[in-house]
Design a protein around this motif. Structure first.
Motif, PDB file in Angstrom:
ATOM      1  N   GLY A 703     -15.323   3.690  -0.710  1.00 39.10           N
ATOM      2  CA  GLY A 703     -14.186   4.473  -1.167  1.00 39.10           C
ATOM      3  C   GLY A 703     -14.060   4.367  -2.676  1.00 39.10           C
ATOM      4  N   SER A 704     -12.932   4.849  -3.213  1.00 39.60           N
ATOM      5  CA  SER A 704     -12.737   4.801  -4.656  1.00 39.60           C
ATOM      6  C   SER A 704     -11.251   4.828  -4.972  1.00 39.60           C
ATOM      7  N   PRO A 747     -13.905  -0.659   1.585  1.00 44.99           N
ATOM      8  CA  PRO A 747     -12.523  -0.562   2.074  1.00 44.99           C
ATOM      9  C   PRO A 747     -11.835  -1.927   2.052  1.00 44.99           C
ATOM     10  N   VAL A 775      -7.769   0.778  -0.186  1.00 43.87           N
ATOM     11  CA  VAL A 775      -8.902   1.700  -0.243  1.00 43.87           C
ATOM     12  C   VAL A 775      -9.404   1.937   1.171  1.00 43.87           C
ATOM     13  N   THR A 776      -9.630   3.202   1.524  1.00 39.75           N
ATOM     14  CA  THR A 776     -10.123   3.561   2.853  1.00 39.75           C
ATOM     15  C   THR A 776     -11.505   4.191   2.740  1.00 39.75           C
ATOM     16  N   ASN A 777     -12.140   4.418   3.907  1.00 50.26           N
ATOM     17  CA  ASN A 777     -13.506   4.940   3.948  1.00 50.26           C
ATOM     18  C   ASN A 777     -13.590   6.357   3.392  1.00 50.26           C
ATOM     19  N   ARG A 779     -12.880   8.315   1.039  1.00 61.86           N
ATOM     20  CA  ARG A 779     -11.958   9.164   0.328  1.00 61.86           C
ATOM     21  C   ARG A 779     -11.318   8.383  -0.816  1.00 61.86           C
ATOM     22  N   PRO A 780     -10.993   9.073  -1.913  1.00 62.04           N
ATOM     23  CA  PRO A 780     -10.399   8.374  -3.048  1.00 62.04           C
ATOM     24  C   PRO A 780      -8.917   8.088  -2.831  1.00 62.04           C
ATOM     25  N   THR A 781      -8.463   6.975  -3.339  1.00 63.19           N
ATOM     26  CA  THR A 781      -7.053   6.625  -3.349  1.00 63.19           C
ATOM     27  C   THR A 781      -6.482   6.981  -4.711  1.00 63.19           C
TER      28      THR A 781
END
Length: 831
Positions: A703-704, A747, A775-777, A779-781
């Protein structure tokens, strides 16, 4: 007693096409910045002329001065002594370092051999100088400065030279590289460093400043560590990629026309965990016939590695063990299985580029019983035969390899083997190899014995050699060393196996005295005996000589020279002649981007009957220009004075340029002028290399964090550039628009902090720090950080005492302040 028993065993010699043996002391001792010289005897066992190229493997940072890169030729059963000169870097770590000298045929890669030389670098004591200040953090692309304070604590005036080393190498400027200081005086010198704007990950740069004077025994130095932070940290590419390259090369040589070759190669990890790796090379067609200097054989190979097995397919060296097969080059396949304490493997290959085809099947099983003891069993089957190599005959070969590791005191590597073949004769089919090395009470020792009988057809055949060396302290800076080399071929004295039975012995005791960390003195005595044991005897030579050498380092300039004199006797004719040899080697590195070297040797040739003399002169240079253009150039003159004088001149130059997109172009040429053949030979090449990044698979669990940092001022939102965020030991910097990105994150939960110095002490974030971000798999936060003007709150903690007014009412009177009181302020989330 052990040494006596090993040296008293019968001796034989290897016959595997070509033999490389060390012809000087096995383990020289040096301090950093010095020059290593070593001689290797190269003997051809072939029945035809053959061209060879040298392959010298050096420790990282070490540099070869001589010989220059060019093929050389050996006639049938000819022997040459090749002198190798190596420059040791100033930052060489103390301890043992191995140099490996190898050669291989230009036409047949299976005709190859190598020999190691162990160099012991002595420790050098260092004293610190002072850094007055240092930057805590630098943004990539910026120029930073620091100040170094140099103090003369002696009682006399000193001229001090300052040197700067940067790792990684960045351009720098030193305000005063040479200063004069009186007794007790000090001076502060400014050093500025330009950093790399293209940096894509946080690094720690080391900046080493060294001060030296002519009167100091040891240079003094101080190392500064600076954190360099890129504007974007991490990898935003969603693909996991394999580094590779495509190369197109054209070669040509006078009288041979031109050839074209393509090469596709790569090596790296196949997964994010680094547990699966691949290495491949696809190169063709063959261009060796078009250029001796730059042409290459066609080769096709792929290797795969993981935690349980290694798989190799294609053209490569297939290795089993020292006694069975060390350099089995061919086209084949190999599988090696390995667990924690157990390993096993097998290979099959067929020879290439020969009229007579033969093949080999090898296998092994290994068990680590403890961390001290390992046992390995090897099997090799040879099928077919080759008249080119004397031991490429049908045979089954077996060997057992126990190894005992007892720490620094003793390391034992033993192998015993025997072979079964249809060759005429009985017995005489055994071989063994024993190596002992270690360190006891400051005494370094190494002993190796290799023995192979005439009907043993492993890597060694009809061969024996003994190498022994010991280095020991005598008194303070004085050390002693002793080296013994013994080599013998065709021990059975069978003229049908070889026209000669060569027996060579080298005995070399020596002394090393360190006048200072920069100056060494050496004194060596050398006894050489070379004789043919067959009747009638072809040669019987004996030499006794002494060598005095001196080496000195002036910092960037290192110089080493020697004078050698003695007497050589041809016992067949009863004639003797004086031995006179002189050598001088220089290397100069004014900066990290350029280096120069020069060498010259004059005098009698080794292992040659009669008063034949040779002269070798050479110069070379290397430049790194504009951080993209690299140029190497060298020139050598060789002259051999015997019955007929022979002179050969060689010039060699290459240049390569790397474009901003990573592509590179290289071109080079070689010119040889020979007064015997009366012809000039010119070779040239040009190549274009395209770096590739092959997508292997989509990254998993990545993620990012993306966001923007802005300041609220009078209802206007202003972006805040160059604000530094930190998390888990890493950092990133906001751009001109205040935006930042932290890509390539697994993540989980991250705590972000704003570096207060980067935003100024007059601003503060409205969000409590550290900021918790999830942070998730895949997709950007997204986050936004708002800065506002910081305020100052002054608090006074005072003491009051109760009292009464004149009317009798209660009152409180100030009684002074309270020192060292703890004040806690909270708005709820922050305290």
């Amino acid at each position: 007693m052990l040494l006596f028993l090993l040296l008293s065993l019968p001796l034989l010699a290897q016959q595997h096409g070509v033999i490389v043996r060390l012809a000087t002391a096995r383990e020289p001792e040096l301090t950093p910045g010095k020059i290593v010289t070593a001689s290797f005897a190269v003997s051809s066992q072939l029945s035809r002329d053959e061209q060879f190229v040298e392959d010298i493997t050096l420790p990282e940072g070490w540099q070869k001065i001589a010989p220059i890169d060019q093929p050389f030729q050996l006639h049938p059963n000819e022997q040459q002594v090749r002198v190798v000169v190596i420059s040791v870097p100033l930052n060489a770590a103390s301890g043992e370092h191995e140099i490996r000298y190898g050669i291989k045929s230009r036409k047949d890669y299976a005709v190859t051999d190598s020999a190691p030389l162990t160099v012991h670098i002595l420790p050098v004591t260092k004293v610190e100088v002072l850094f007055v200040d240092k930057p805590s953090l630098v943004v990539a692309g910026d120029t930073y400065e620091t100040h170094v304070k140099v103090i003369n604590r002696g009682n006399s005036r000193e001229s001090i030279k300052l040197h700067v080393q940067s790792a990684p190498t960045y351009p720098f400027q030193i305000e005063h590289p040479a200063i004069e200081l009186g007794a007790g005086d000090s001076q502060t010198v400014r050093v500025t460093v330009d950093t790399d704007a293209t940096l894509n990950k946080r690094i720690t740069q080391s900046l080493k400043v060294t001060a030296e004077t002519s009167s100091m025994k040891e240079p003094v130095s101080r190392t500064l560590l600076v954190e360099i932070v890129p504007k974007i940290t991490g990898d935003s590419d969603p693909w996991f990629r394999l580094p590779a390259q495509m190369r197109f090369t054209g070669v040509g040589q006078s009288g041979r026309g031109a050839g074209f070759q393509m090469e596709f190669s790569g090596a790296g990890n196949l997964n994010e965990q680094g547990t699966q790796k691949i290495d491949f090379l696809l190169r063709g067609p063959d261009t060796l016939s078009k250029s001796d200097a730059f042409g290459l054989r066609d080769e096709y190979r792929v290797s795969y590695f993981d935690q349980l097995m290694d798989v190799h397919v294609g053209d490569r060296n297939y290795t089993l063990s020292p006694l069975t097969e060390r350099y089995g080059y061919g086209r084949g396949a190999e599988v090696d299985l390995h667990r924690t304490n157990t390993a096993a493997g097998a290979f099959y290959f067929e020879s290439r580029w020969r009229k007579e085809t033969f093949n080999e099947i090898g296998s092994f099983v290994q068990q680590d019983f403890t961390h001290l003891f390992t046992m390995r069993a090897n099997f090799l089957a040879k099928e077919g035969h080759s008249g080119f190599l004397t031991n490429a005959l049908p045979a089954n070969i077996y060997s057992f390899q126990p190894q005992l590791h007892l720490g620094k005191a003793l390391d034992i590597d033993f192998e015993y083997g025997f072979s079964d073949s249809d060759q005429p004769g009985h017995d005489q089919n055994r071989a063994y190899r024993a190596q002992f090395k270690g360190q006891l009470s400051g005494v370094d020792y190494s002993l190796e014995r290799i023995y192979a009988q005439p009907r043993y057809f492993g890597y060694y055949n009809n061969s024996a050699s003994t190498y022994g060396t010991v280095a020991f302290p005598i008194y303070k800076r004085l050390r002693g060393n002793f080296s013994y080399n013994d080599y013998e071929s065709n021990l059975a004295h069978d003229p049908s196996r070889s026209p000669v039975a060569n027996h060579e012995t080298l005995i070399q005791p020596g002394l090393l005295y360190n006048l200072s960390s920069r100056t060494d003195l050496t004194l060596q005595y050398r006894h050489i005996l070379r004789q043919d044991m067959l009747k009638p005897t072809e040669f019987n030579l004996e030499e006794n000589s002494a060598r005095l050498g001196i080496g000195h380092s002036f910092g960037r300039l290192s110089v080493q020279g020697f004078l050698e004199g003695g007497v050589a006797e041809d016992k067949l004719t009863g004639k003797d002649h004086n031995v006179e040899r002189t050598g001088l080697y220089l290397t100069y590195s004014p900066s990290a981007s350029q280096s120069y070297s020069a060498f010259g040797t004059f005098g009698s040739s080794y292992f040659i009957s009669g008063a034949q003399r040779s002269t070798t002169l050479g110069v070379s240079a290397k430049w790194l220009l504009f951080h993209r253009l690299t140029v190497d150039a060298s020139f050598a003159k060789n002259r051999y004075d015997s019955t007929v004088a022979h002179e050969q001149n060689t010039a060699y130059v290459t240049a390569s340029y790397t474009f901003r997109n990573g592509h590179s172009v290289a071109l080079g040429g070689r010119w040889i002028g020979d007064d015997v053949t009366h012809r000039n030979e010119t070779s040239a090449f040009i190549s274009y290399t395209i770096p590739l990044s092959l997508p292997i698979r989509k990254k998993q669990n990545v993620g990012s964090i993306r966001g923007k940092i802005f300041e609220s001022d009078d209802s206007l939102l202003q972006p805040v550039p160059r604000a530094v965020l930190r998390w888990d030991g890493a950092a990133a910097v906001s751009g001109a628009n205040g935006e930042f990105e932290l890509p390539g994150l697994k993540p989980g939960s991250y705590k972000l902090r704003l570096d207060q110095k980067s935003i100024g002490m007059n601003r503060v974030a409205t969000e409590p720090m550290p900021l918790q971000v999830e942070v998730t798999n895949g997709r950007p936060t997204q986050i936004k950080l708002k800065l506002v003007a910081a305020c100052t709150l002054n608090v006074s903690v005072e003491l009051f005492k109760a009292g009464l007014t004149a009317s009798g009412a209660n009152t409180q009177q100030q009684a002074g302040g309270i020192e060292a009181a703890v004040v806690e302020i909270t708005n709820g989330p922050e305290t």
